[in-house]
Design a protein around this motif. Structure first.
Motif, PDB file in Angstrom:
ATOM      1  N   ARG A 234      55.170 115.452 127.662  1.00 14.45           N
ATOM      2  CA  ARG A 234      54.018 114.893 127.554  1.00 14.45           C
ATOM      3  C   ARG A 234      54.735 113.565 126.557  1.00 14.45           C
ATOM      4  N   ARG A 235      54.273 112.610 127.082  1.00 18.53           N
ATOM      5  CA  ARG A 235      54.870 111.348 125.923  1.00 18.53           C
ATOM      6  C   ARG A 235      53.701 110.709 125.398  1.00 18.53           C
ATOM      7  N   SER A 236      54.462 110.262 124.186  1.00 23.67           N
ATOM      8  CA  SER A 236      52.968 109.114 123.744  1.00 23.67           C
ATOM      9  C   SER A 236      52.380 107.533 124.473  1.00 23.67           C
ATOM     10  N   LEU A 237      51.408 108.497 124.465  1.00 30.68           N
ATOM     11  CA  LEU A 237      50.409 106.882 124.677  1.00 30.68           C
ATOM     12  C   LEU A 237      50.434 105.480 124.194  1.00 30.68           C
ATOM     13  N   SER A 238      50.448 105.955 123.019  1.00 28.19           N
ATOM     14  CA  SER A 238      50.203 105.205 122.283  1.00 28.19           C
ATOM     15  C   SER A 238      50.477 104.186 122.317  1.00 28.19           C
ATOM     16  N   GLY A 239      50.133 103.105 122.548  1.00 31.86           N
ATOM     17  CA  GLY A 239      50.410 101.235 122.502  1.00 31.86           C
ATOM     18  C   GLY A 239      51.264 101.062 123.959  1.00 31.86           C
ATOM     19  N   ASN A 240      51.729 102.724 124.890  1.00 27.24           N
ATOM     20  CA  ASN A 240      52.776 102.246 126.272  1.00 27.24           C
ATOM     21  C   ASN A 240      51.025 101.663 127.219  1.00 27.24           C
ATOM     22  N   ARG A 241      51.539 101.871 128.457  1.00 24.93           N
ATOM     23  CA  ARG A 241      50.798 101.985 129.401  1.00 24.93           C
ATOM     24  C   ARG A 241      50.271 103.641 130.107  1.00 24.93           C
ATOM     25  N   LEU A 242      50.024 103.839 130.713  1.00 27.94           N
ATOM     26  CA  LEU A 242      49.459 105.277 131.659  1.00 27.94           C
ATOM     27  C   LEU A 242      50.075 105.395 132.741  1.00 27.94           C
ATOM     28  N   ASN A 243      51.314 105.955 133.282  1.00 24.87           N
ATOM     29  CA  ASN A 243      52.213 105.987 134.047  1.00 24.87           C
ATOM     30  C   ASN A 243      51.308 106.668 135.266  1.00 24.87           C
ATOM     31  N   ILE A 244      50.867 105.972 136.146  1.00 27.87           N
ATOM     32  CA  ILE A 244      50.432 107.234 137.201  1.00 27.87           C
ATOM     33  C   ILE A 244      51.575 106.888 138.870  1.00 27.87           C
ATOM     34  N   VAL A 245      51.014 108.417 139.533  1.00 32.96           N
ATOM     35  CA  VAL A 245      51.517 108.125 140.681  1.00 32.96           C
ATOM     36  C   VAL A 245      51.178 108.674 141.916  1.00 32.96           C
ATOM     37  N   MET A 246      51.411 108.740 143.225  1.00 28.96           N
ATOM     38  CA  MET A 246      50.743 109.204 144.143  1.00 28.96           C
ATOM     39  C   MET A 246      52.197 108.915 145.345  1.00 28.96           C
ATOM     40  N   VAL A 247      51.999 109.985 145.717  1.00 28.36           N
ATOM     41  CA  VAL A 247      52.473 110.497 147.107  1.00 28.36           C
ATOM     42  C   VAL A 247      52.533 110.857 148.290  1.00 28.36           C
ATOM     43  N   GLY A 248      52.635 109.809 149.775  1.00 25.83           N
ATOM     44  CA  GLY A 248      51.936 110.241 150.489  1.00 25.83           C
ATOM     45  C   GLY A 248      52.020 109.060 151.545  1.00 25.83           C
ATOM     46  N   ARG A 249      51.428 109.691 152.965  1.00 25.87           N
ATOM     47  CA  ARG A 249      52.338 108.002 153.963  1.00 25.87           C
ATOM     48  C   ARG A 249      50.625 107.425 154.244  1.00 25.87           C
ATOM     49  N   PHE A 250      50.457 106.493 154.526  1.00 26.04           N
ATOM     50  CA  PHE A 250      49.908 105.152 154.274  1.00 26.04           C
ATOM     51  C   PHE A 250      49.465 105.322 155.610  1.00 26.04           C
ATOM     52  N   SER A 251      48.857 106.071 156.052  1.00 30.81           N
ATOM     53  CA  SER A 251      47.726 106.578 157.269  1.00 30.81           C
ATOM     54  C   SER A 251      46.323 105.965 157.264  1.00 30.81           C
ATOM     55  N   ASP A 252      46.032 105.796 158.705  1.00 35.71           N
ATOM     56  CA  ASP A 252      44.537 105.558 158.578  1.00 35.71           C
ATOM     57  C   ASP A 252      43.536 106.101 158.604  1.00 35.71           C
ATOM     58  N   TYR A 253      44.123 107.405 158.031  1.00 32.03           N
ATOM     59  CA  TYR A 253      43.557 108.873 158.312  1.00 32.03           C
ATOM     60  C   TYR A 253      43.081 108.438 157.086  1.00 32.03           C
ATOM     61  N   GLN A 254      42.540 110.214 156.295  1.00 29.16           N
ATOM     62  CA  GLN A 254      43.109 111.487 155.928  1.00 29.16           C
ATOM     63  C   GLN A 254      43.389 110.446 153.971  1.00 29.16           C
ATOM     64  N   LYS A 255      44.472 110.164 153.653  1.00 30.25           N
ATOM     65  CA  LYS A 255      45.027 109.436 152.853  1.00 30.25           C
ATOM     66  C   LYS A 255      44.119 108.200 151.698  1.00 30.25           C
ATOM     67  N   ARG A 256      43.616 108.267 150.785  1.00 35.99           N
ATOM     68  CA  ARG A 256      42.722 106.793 150.271  1.00 35.99           C
ATOM     69  C   ARG A 256      43.362 106.407 149.215  1.00 35.99           C
ATOM     70  N   GLN A 257      44.677 105.407 149.793  1.00 35.00           N
ATOM     71  CA  GLN A 257      45.435 104.837 148.848  1.00 35.00           C
ATOM     72  C   GLN A 257      44.670 103.276 148.378  1.00 35.00           C
ATOM     73  N   ASP A 258      43.612 103.049 149.854  1.00 31.38           N
ATOM     74  CA  ASP A 258      42.835 101.656 149.007  1.00 31.38           C
ATOM     75  C   ASP A 258      41.397 101.864 148.233  1.00 31.38           C
ATOM     76  N   LEU A 259      41.570 103.413 147.632  1.00 35.32           N
ATOM     77  CA  LEU A 259      39.994 103.569 147.036  1.00 35.32           C
ATOM     78  C   LEU A 259      40.958 103.712 145.395  1.00 35.32           C
ATOM     79  N   LEU A 260      42.518 103.856 145.197  1.00 33.24           N
ATOM     80  CA  LEU A 260      42.813 104.282 144.280  1.00 33.24           C
ATOM     81  C   LEU A 260      43.267 102.765 144.099  1.00 33.24           C
ATOM     82  N   VAL A 261      43.150 101.921 144.239  1.00 37.62           N
ATOM     83  CA  VAL A 261      44.004 100.358 144.403  1.00 37.62           C
ATOM     84  C   VAL A 261      42.018  99.989 143.529  1.00 37.62           C
ATOM     85  N   GLU A 262      41.357  99.703 144.161  1.00 40.04           N
ATOM     86  CA  GLU A 262      40.195  99.050 143.631  1.00 40.04           C
ATOM     87  C   GLU A 262      39.172 100.189 142.783  1.00 40.04           C
ATOM     88  N   ALA A 263      39.247 101.559 142.070  1.00 39.30           N
ATOM     89  CA  ALA A 263      39.439 102.089 141.088  1.00 39.30           C
ATOM     90  C   ALA A 263      40.160 101.087 139.721  1.00 39.30           C
TER      91      ALA A 263
END
Length: 139
Positions: A18-47
């Motif tokens: 765990r790194r200290s986040l004070s003054g830094n950004r939160l780094n999020i990662v999502m691993v998965g195929r960009f399919s037209d079903y199942q995976k929802r990268q679109d929702l993550l972008v909107e959030a």
């Protein structure tokens, strides 16, 4: 010798710290195929578009697939190019682990899923994981 999930038994043990986040950004990662079903990268972008109004966050998508261009286009439309990175799947497991180790959170947004490899790897490294409220991930 390679095991069924592509990890050599001679792989070095690594552990997320765990790194200290004070003054830094939160780094999020999502691993998965960009399919037209199942995976929802679109929702993550909107959030993330909502979250960015008050926080420093960076999202890295790792994967390829038929919806990747559409997601990239939406990111461009929202003006989020500087806070979202797109990377292809890696050829070497250690490359993925390095990205995971430099992240603060793995997010797995989906409509349905089994227990996927990226969640298992993240948990094995000790990286916190946030998943969709779908069976079996919510059990």
């Amino acid at each position: 010798m390679t095991l069924d999930i592509g990890v050599s038994p001679s792989a070095q043990k690594v552990k997320w710290t765990r790194r200290s986040l004070s003054g830094n950004r939160l780094n999020i990662v999502m691993v998965g195929r960009f399919s037209d079903y199942q995976k929802r990268q679109d929702l993550l972008v909107e959030a993330l578009a909502i979250i960015l109004k008050g926080y420093r966050v960076h999202l890295t998508f790792i994967g390829d697939g038929m919806k990747k261009e559409a997601i990239q286009s939406r990111v461009n439309d929202l003006g989020m190019d500087e806070c979202i990175t797109f990377l292809p799947f890696f050829n070497k497991q250690q490359e993925l682990w390095q990205v995971l180790l430099n992240s603060d959170l793995l997010v797995h947004a989906c409509d349905y899923e089994g227990l996927c490899k990226s969640i298992i790897e993240s948990m094995a490294l000790g990286l916190p994981v946030l998943v969709s409220d779908v069976t079996p991930l919510n059990r």
